[in-house]
Every structure is written in structure tokens, then in C-alpha cells.
Design a protein around this motif. Structure first.
Motif, PDB file in Angstrom:
ATOM      1  N   PRO A   1       0.874  -1.265   0.006  1.00  0.00           N
ATOM      2  CA  PRO A   1      -0.006  -0.024   0.007  1.00  0.00           C
ATOM      3  C   PRO A   1       0.905   1.110  -0.046  1.00  0.00           C
ATOM      4  CG  PRO A   1       0.241  -0.980   2.254  1.00  0.00           C
ATOM      5  CD  PRO A   1       0.779  -1.973   1.371  1.00  0.00           C
ATOM      6  N   GLY A   2       0.397   2.419  -0.774  1.00  0.00           N
ATOM      7  CA  GLY A   2       0.956   3.570  -0.531  1.00  0.00           C
ATOM      8  C   GLY A   2       0.066   4.337   0.576  1.00  0.00           C
ATOM      9  N   LEU A   3       0.354   5.609   0.221  1.00  0.00           N
ATOM     10  CA  LEU A   3      -0.499   6.880   0.952  1.00  0.00           C
ATOM     11  C   LEU A   3      -1.894   6.846   0.849  1.00  0.00           C
ATOM     12  CD1 LEU A   3       1.573  10.006   0.335  1.00  0.00           C
ATOM     13  CD2 LEU A   3       1.803   8.482   2.485  1.00  0.00           C
ATOM     14  N   PRO A   4      -2.558   6.812   1.779  1.00  0.00           N
ATOM     15  CA  PRO A   4      -2.316   6.986   3.235  1.00  0.00           C
ATOM     16  C   PRO A   4      -2.222   6.180   4.355  1.00  0.00           C
ATOM     17  CG  PRO A   4      -4.805   7.196   3.249  1.00  0.00           C
ATOM     18  CD  PRO A   4      -4.104   6.493   2.001  1.00  0.00           C
ATOM     19  N   ALA A   5      -2.013   4.723   3.823  1.00  0.00           N
ATOM     20  CA  ALA A   5      -1.827   3.660   4.757  1.00  0.00           C
ATOM     21  C   ALA A   5      -0.367   3.851   5.397  1.00  0.00           C
ATOM     22  CB  ALA A   5      -1.973   2.520   4.083  1.00  0.00           C
ATOM     23  N   PRO A   6      -0.125   3.671   6.688  1.00  0.00           N
ATOM     24  CA  PRO A   6       1.545   3.704   7.010  1.00  0.00           C
ATOM     25  C   PRO A   6       2.116   2.541   6.461  1.00  0.00           C
ATOM     26  CG  PRO A   6       0.023   2.891   8.755  1.00  0.00           C
ATOM     27  CD  PRO A   6      -0.982   3.578   7.770  1.00  0.00           C
ATOM     28  N   ASN A   7       1.697   1.450   6.433  1.00  0.00           N
ATOM     29  CA  ASN A   7       2.191   0.171   6.031  1.00  0.00           C
ATOM     30  C   ASN A   7       1.350  -0.954   6.067  1.00  0.00           C
ATOM     31  OD1 ASN A   7       2.126  -0.761   8.862  1.00  0.00           O
ATOM     32  ND2 ASN A   7       3.865   0.613   9.424  1.00  0.00           N
ATOM     33  N   VAL A   8       1.866  -2.304   5.619  1.00  0.00           N
ATOM     34  CA  VAL A   8       1.041  -3.139   5.653  1.00  0.00           C
ATOM     35  C   VAL A   8       1.771  -4.215   6.662  1.00  0.00           C
ATOM     36  CG1 VAL A   8       1.948  -4.384   3.579  1.00  0.00           C
ATOM     37  CG2 VAL A   8      -0.164  -5.035   4.505  1.00  0.00           C
ATOM     38  N   GLN A   9       1.194  -4.952   7.559  1.00  0.00           N
ATOM     39  CA  GLN A   9       1.982  -5.904   8.455  1.00  0.00           C
ATOM     40  C   GLN A   9       1.806  -7.178   7.896  1.00  0.00           C
ATOM     41  OE1 GLN A   9       0.134  -6.014  12.352  1.00  0.00           O
ATOM     42  NE2 GLN A   9       1.350  -7.989  12.964  1.00  0.00           N
TER      43      GLN A   9
ATOM     44  N   ALA B   1      10.028   6.730   7.536  1.00  0.00           N
ATOM     45  CA  ALA B   1       9.686   6.878   6.127  1.00  0.00           C
ATOM     46  C   ALA B   1       8.226   7.023   5.697  1.00  0.00           C
ATOM     47  CB  ALA B   1      10.269   5.528   5.433  1.00  0.00           C
ATOM     48  N   ASN B   2       7.231   6.634   7.003  1.00  0.00           N
ATOM     49  CA  ASN B   2       5.752   6.479   6.569  1.00  0.00           C
ATOM     50  C   ASN B   2       4.993   7.740   7.311  1.00  0.00           C
ATOM     51  OD1 ASN B   2       6.115   3.906   5.572  1.00  0.00           O
ATOM     52  ND2 ASN B   2       6.101   2.989   7.512  1.00  0.00           N
ATOM     53  N   MET B   3       5.905   8.595   8.003  1.00  0.00           N
ATOM     54  CA  MET B   3       5.134   9.847   8.505  1.00  0.00           C
ATOM     55  C   MET B   3       4.844  10.862   7.519  1.00  0.00           C
ATOM     56  SD  MET B   3       8.007  10.428  11.722  1.00  0.00           S
ATOM     57  CE  MET B   3       8.104   9.586  12.954  1.00  0.00           C
TER      58      MET B   3
ATOM     59  N   LYS C   1       4.983   2.010   0.707  1.00  0.00           N
ATOM     60  CA  LYS C   1       5.374   2.593  -0.527  1.00  0.00           C
ATOM     61  C   LYS C   1       5.057   3.851  -0.370  1.00  0.00           C
ATOM     62  CE  LYS C   1       3.038   1.104  -4.085  1.00  0.00           C
ATOM     63  NZ  LYS C   1       2.588  -0.179  -4.936  1.00  0.00           N
ATOM     64  N   ARG C   2       6.029   4.781  -0.696  1.00  0.00           N
ATOM     65  CA  ARG C   2       5.997   6.101  -0.639  1.00  0.00           C
ATOM     66  C   ARG C   2       6.417   6.828  -2.021  1.00  0.00           C
ATOM     67  NH1 ARG C   2       2.896   4.901   2.529  1.00  0.00           N
ATOM     68  NH2 ARG C   2       2.678   5.140   4.528  1.00  0.00           N
ATOM     69  N   ALA C   3       6.456   8.046  -2.103  1.00  0.00           N
ATOM     70  CA  ALA C   3       6.939   8.747  -3.349  1.00  0.00           C
ATOM     71  C   ALA C   3       8.303   8.500  -3.652  1.00  0.00           C
ATOM     72  CB  ALA C   3       6.329  10.159  -3.266  1.00  0.00           C
ATOM     73  N   THR C   4       9.078   8.393  -2.286  1.00  0.00           N
ATOM     74  CA  THR C   4      10.408   8.345  -2.480  1.00  0.00           C
ATOM     75  C   THR C   4      11.107   6.918  -2.677  1.00  0.00           C
ATOM     76  OG1 THR C   4      10.319   7.981   0.065  1.00  0.00           O
ATOM     77  CG2 THR C   4      10.919  10.166  -0.864  1.00  0.00           C
ATOM     78  N   GLY C   5      10.088   5.809  -2.836  1.00  0.00           N
ATOM     79  CA  GLY C   5      10.281   4.420  -3.079  1.00  0.00           C
ATOM     80  C   GLY C   5       9.585   3.475  -2.086  1.00  0.00           C
TER      81      GLY C   5
ATOM     82  N   GLN D   1      -0.933   1.567  15.233  1.00  0.00           N
ATOM     83  CA  GLN D   1      -0.065   2.087  14.221  1.00  0.00           C
ATOM     84  C   GLN D   1       1.722   2.052  14.629  1.00  0.00           C
ATOM     85  OE1 GLN D   1      -1.656   6.213  14.001  1.00  0.00           O
ATOM     86  NE2 GLN D   1      -2.222   5.791  12.023  1.00  0.00           N
ATOM     87  N   ARG D   2       2.134   1.411  13.611  1.00  0.00           N
ATOM     88  CA  ARG D   2       3.749   1.325  13.700  1.00  0.00           C
ATOM     89  C   ARG D   2       4.241   1.926  12.528  1.00  0.00           C
ATOM     90  NH1 ARG D   2       6.857  -4.102  15.740  1.00  0.00           N
ATOM     91  NH2 ARG D   2       4.743  -4.611  15.854  1.00  0.00           N
ATOM     92  N   ILE D   3       4.510   3.337  12.949  1.00  0.00           N
ATOM     93  CA  ILE D   3       5.032   4.443  11.813  1.00  0.00           C
ATOM     94  C   ILE D   3       6.646   4.641  12.108  1.00  0.00           C
ATOM     95  CG2 ILE D   3       4.529   6.545  11.038  1.00  0.00           C
ATOM     96  CD1 ILE D   3       1.841   6.376  12.086  1.00  0.00           C
TER      97      ILE D   3
END
Length: 356
Positions: free
Chosen positions: A123-131, A288-290, A153-157, A283-285
Motif C-alpha cells: 500500500p501507498g499513502l495514506p496507509a502507514p504500512n502493511v503488516q 519513512a511512513n510519517m 510504498k512512498r513517493a520516495t520508493g 500504528q507502527r509508523i
């Protein structure tokens, strides 16, 4: 002082912890992947024949995992540190040969997800990550509990935990390989363990002890921080941060002073440093996910005040409490400290939900 922080009671924390064992560990399933690698190579065959994975091959072979990676009936994801990534992490052939097999197997197992996770399913934004549970089973008494990684997944990779993914979607007959920038180490202790071992967090330890006075069992914040199942994001003020707050309050800059403050006040302050969703630490942020936005904390959703993260500067992110006149700096070098049940970020101010 902090008169409206009422909902963070012992009973609320018991409910919170029971919810965290279920709600915080829901696994978002990856989309099915039917690899179409013309060569028909398995993950094992790719690792075995590509010279850039020679150290990874050595580690996986010594750990006894190569046969699993060669099973065409499996669907697997391997986060693969190549030789350059191993070197960045300080890993050498001699080190791999010198590690006890159980320790090496734990590290290597943490790089393998027992399902195929193509980059499109991250997943990308706005999800912080996938467990995603890995093959690492840390507790022999709980065979269903697998140590998780947290791809995003973020804009930076893309990332796994806080480690950048350098190349994605090398398809194999039995799954997919994603190259990573360095070794992805499994956490070895809980959030409580991280705090207990850090000499710069003695005031935080004292604050937690005061906040837990009169509480028992699962109603203690200390118990939450030692519980293996939640996903906690904790902003941990350093001793200097607490000293500055106590000096501002015209109190001695000594951890013993917490005994002079009402338990509920200290409890509210500590809870305000833990991110939550509807009162649950879900949320485990990692850094990179902030995102630059407001985040709910453990004191509760609206009308309880959130904290606000400014992530506009990648190496100088900040977090601000509701009434703090200036934001707190998130220590880039001392953040992303990964625990079994969460991630810790050191900060240089105590976050305040309400003016003292």
C-alpha cells in the motif's frame, strides 16, 4: 492541570490491550501472484546463480532455508540484501560463518514472507504500512505468532520497516524477490526493553512508574509496552526534555518529582506520546511512513487533542503537542528503534495536550 484527561483509566487500558491483540494484528492479504518468469527459476535458483547474492546464498544455506526457497509449490517473498547491501550492514563471509545457526536462521527467516507480495500489493499513502508475518517464529510456545515486517510504498520508493527497497518484482516460479539496501534485522526486545536499556530515558521510566501507581495487571502502561502483540509508535522524550519541562514548571529537575504530580496528570502525559486509532495503539509508523498531519494519541480521538507531525524535511521531521509553543525535533539518528511490539522515536521536548 490536564483536568480533561479522564478517559485514560485502568478499565480503558484493559479494553485497549485486548483490542490490540486482534485489531492491531489484522493482516492485509497480498493480491494473488502468478509469476510468469520465462526461465522458470525458483527463488533458490536465482539466489544460487546470481553472483551478487553470494553472501545471501551463504547465509540462507547455513540457515537451512534454501530447500524451502526451491519449492515450486510455495509462494514466497524474499527481501534480498545483495553483497553491497551486506557490506553496508557490516556483514562479511567470516561473520556469517561465525554466527550460531539459530541466530543466523532467525535473521534470514525475517527476510522471507510466506506469500507472494508484488510491489503493486504494497500500500501507498495514506496507509502507514502493511503488516506481513515472516517465517520467523520467536516463541516456541506460540507457533501461530510470527514476527512481522512492515512493507510500505512512498513517493520516495518502497521500504520494508525503515530499510529502502532498491529494486522490486524480480519474479520467480515460486514468488518474488525485492532487493533491499541493507540487512533487515528482526527486533529482539519489547518497547519496555528498549526504554529500560537506554540511559537517556530514565525520566520516562520514572514517569511510566508514577502513571501506573494504583493500577494492576493489564491496566498498566508498563504492561502495554511489554505486551508482544500491539503496534505501538512511541515518541520518547529524553531526560533533557523532561528536565526542561520540570524547570518550566518551577520544579526540581529530578525524576523523583513525578511523585509530587497527580497520577492522572502523569498518565495523561505519557499516553499523549503514543499514537493510536480510536484509543488503540494500531500504528507502527517508521520515519519513512510519517505524513504531515495530525495524529490521534492514546488519550483518545476528538475532542481529545492530537499531535501534529511535520514530515516536510526528510531528515528533520518534527512533532508538536497541542499547546507546545514550538515543535519537538525527532532525532533522526535515534529514531526507528524497532521493537517486537512497536517503534520508538526519541524527541527533545515533552508533548503537552493542555497548558499546565
Amino acid at each position: 492541570m490536564f483536568t480533561y484527561i479522564k478517559k485514560f483509566t485502568g478499565m480503558a487500558l484493559v479494553a485497549l490491550m485486548l483490542l490490540s491483540q486482534t485489531a492491531c494484528n489484522k493482516i492485509e492479504e497480498a493480491e494473488p501472484l502468478e509469476p510468469a518468469n520465462p526461465s522458470g527459476q525458483t527463488i533458490r535458483e536465482i539466489v544460487d546463480t546470481d553472483a551478487k547474492y553470494s553472501l545471501l546464498k551463504l547465509g540462507l544455506t547455513k540457515a537451512g532455508l534454501m530447500d524451502l526457497l526451491g519449492n515450486k509449490l510455495s509462494k514466497l517473498t524474499l527481501f534480498a540484501p545483495d553483497n553491497e547491501a551486506m557490506a553496508r550492514s557490516g556483514v562479511t563471509e567470516a561473520m556469517i560463518n561465525g554466527l550460531p545457526v539459530p541466530q543466523l536462521r532467525a535473521i534470514m527467516s525475517y527476510h522471507i514472507i510466506p506469500q507472494a507480495l508484488p510491489s503493486a500489493a504494497i500500500p501507498g499513502l495514506p496507509a502507514p504500512n502493511v503488516q506481513m508475518p515472516t517465517l520467523l517464529q520467536p516463541l516456541a510456545t506460540q507457533p501461530l505468532f510470527k514476527m512481522s515486517t512492515f512493507p510500505s510504498k512512498r513517493a520516495t520508493g518502497a521500504y520494508v520497516n525503515n530499510v529502502p527497497v532498491t529494486a522490486v518484482d524480480r519474479l520467480a516460479a515460486n514468488g518474488v524477490i525485492h532487493d533491499v539496501y541493507g540487512v533487515v534485522l528482526p527486533p529482539s526486545t519489547t518497547m519496555k526493553g528498549l526504554i529500560a536499556a537506554d540511559p537517556q530515558l530514565s525520566f520516562l521510566r520514572a514517569a511510566i512508574a508514577r502513571a501506573d501507581e494504583g493500577s494492576e495487571g493489564l491496566s498498566k502502561i508498563d504492561s502495554l509496552l511489554n505486551y508482544p502483540f500491539p503496534n505501538i509508535t512511541l515518541f520518547a522524550p529524553t531526560d533533557d526534555a523532561f528536565k526542561a519541562l520540570l524547570t518550566f514548571l518551577k520544579l526540581p529537575a529530578d525524576p523523583a518529582v513525578f511523585a509530587m504530580l497527580p497520577v492522572q496528570t502523569v498518565r495523561g502525559i505519557v499516553a499523549y506520546h503514543v499514537l493510536a486509532i480510536n484509543g488503540v495503539p494500531a500504528q507502527r509508523i517508521f520515519q519513512a511512513n510519517m505524513e504531515s498531519r495530525a495524529y490521534e494519541t492514546l488519550i483518545g480521538p476528538t475532542p481529545m487533542p492530537p499531535v501534529t507531525i511535520d514530515a516536510s524535511l526528510p531528515f528533520a521531521k518534527t512533532v508538536k503537542g497541542n499547546v507546545n509553543p514550538t515543535p519537538s525535533n525527532i532525532d533522526f539518528a535515534a529514531s526507528d528503534r524497532h521493537a517486537v511490539n512497536g517503534v520508538l522515536h526519541k524527541i527533545d521536548q515533552v508533548l503537552l495536550p493542555q497548558m499546565p
